[in-house]
Design an enzyme around this catalytic site. Structure first.
Site, PDB file in Angstrom:
ATOM      1  CG  LEU A 145       8.499   2.488   4.565  1.00 55.60           C
ATOM      2  CD1 LEU A 145       8.413   1.432   3.399  1.00 55.60           C
ATOM      3  CD2 LEU A 145       6.950   3.017   5.116  1.00 55.60           C
ATOM      4  NE  ARG A 196       6.908   4.441   0.277  1.00 60.04           N
ATOM      5  CZ  ARG A 196       6.560   5.203   1.594  1.00 60.04           C
ATOM      6  NH1 ARG A 196       7.563   5.433   2.688  1.00 60.04           N
ATOM      7  NH2 ARG A 196       5.430   5.793   1.869  1.00 60.04           N
ATOM      8  CE1 TYR A 250       0.038   1.799   4.256  1.00 59.99           C
ATOM      9  CE2 TYR A 250       1.033  -0.453   4.453  1.00 59.99           C
ATOM     10  CZ  TYR A 250       0.844   0.949   4.868  1.00 59.99           C
ATOM     11  OH  TYR A 250       1.598   1.214   6.332  1.00 59.99           O
ATOM     12  CD  GLU A 283      10.149   1.349  10.315  1.00 61.95           C
ATOM     13  OE1 GLU A 283      10.082   2.511   9.613  1.00 61.95           O
ATOM     14  OE2 GLU A 283      10.023   0.349   9.827  1.00 61.95           O
ATOM     15  CE  LYS A 330       3.247   3.214   3.055  1.00 61.30           C
ATOM     16  NZ  LYS A 330       3.452   3.414   4.530  1.00 61.30           N
TER      17      LYS A 330
END
Length: 282
Positions: A203, A51, A32, A179, A147
């Site tokens: 990411l 991306r 996504y 993260e 992602k």
């Protein structure tokens, strides 16, 4: 009514129906993107499309639309997106074959869903007060650069933050900062900025890249490298970045003050540059 794109059609989001055999539903077999829209203008669309293409290639999904076709979907939704700020969510799964099987099905046609939602930005008064984080072990797989819609560990981390009454959960693995549930992390010590390297462990956020670029344009060097947990806990400043949180200052970590307990001067310079870039102060 929220307008949605669904497999080549435009219809109310509430009327979209998904097959129970869709591999996104059964296997979280999909990827996504989320883009920001400011006053009808999509922010960094090319970077998001790049991306998305990398994620699709990594899991070998053919979306059935070329780059121009995907961009057109985003642009159509942006035209009617809520103002002053919105997000557009696009999800691409491997589709809904006739039978459930773990291996890639032959001839499956991808499913694409996209729709816009209002973005409630973190206000300037909130930013001046700053936000809090809690920490937790990073229990995710080792391809966080994709992602993926397989987000259960991030869901648990986000719920952990919600129950603690804080903005985010920062995840730690082997003594290093990864993260947050849905944000990248920056630390500042003695005016020097560092952020975890964009490898398979995180990411590579679009606003992460923007923050790096803006800092460097301001003459602030940014190191992209392993960041130790001890550095995080001793930082003068911590920021987190994402499409929805933009560039947020962190003033407490696990109940302890970060630096002076107030948003720091390095964050302030980069945040002001971000607001100028989007043309819309929070």
């Amino acid at each position: 009514m929220t307008l949605a794109y669904w497999n080549g059609t435009w219809q109310p989001l509430a009327e979209v129906t998904v097959s129970p055999l869709d591999r996104g539903f059964l296997f979280a077999d999909g990827v996504y993107e989320v883009v920001a829209v400011y006053d009808g203008r999509i922010f960094e669309l090319d970077a998001h499309l790049d991306r998305l293409a990398r994620s699709l290639a990594a899991v070998r999904i053919d979306p059935g639309l070329d780059r121009a076709g995907l961009a057109a979907v985003f642009q159509r939704l942006a035209a009617d997106a809520p103002r002053p700020a919105a997000t557009i969510y696009m999800q691409v799964t491997r589709g809904a074959p006739a039978q459930r099987s773990h291996a890639f099905p032959a001839g499956a046609q991808a499913s694409i869903l996209a729709f816009a939602s209002a973005l409630k930005r973190l206000g300037r008064a909130q930013q001046e007060d700053g936000f809090a984080l809690v920490s937790a072990p990073d229990i995710r797989w080792l391809r966080c650069d994709i992602k993926s819609i397989a987000l259960l560990p991030s869901v648990l981390a986000a719920q952990n933050a919600a129950e603690a009454g804080v903005l985010e959960t920062v995840m730690l693995r082997d003594g290093l900062v990864s993260e947050c549930a849905a944000s990248n992390v920056f630390v500042v010590k003695d005016g020097k900025v560092a952020t975890p390297a964009a490898d398979h462990r995180i990411l590579d956020g679009i606003n992460r890249r923007i923050a790096i670029r803006l800092a460097e344009e301001l003459g602030i060097a940014v190191e992209q490298r392993d960041v130790a947990e001890v550095e995080l806990r001793a930082a003068d400043e911590i920021w987190i970045t994402s499409t929805t949180k933009e560039l947020a200052p962190i003033v407490r970590l696990d109940g302890a003050a970060v630096g002076t307990g107030r948003p720091g001067p390095v964050w302030r310079r980069v945040r002001d540059a971000f607001d100028r870039l989007v043309g819309q102060p929070a």
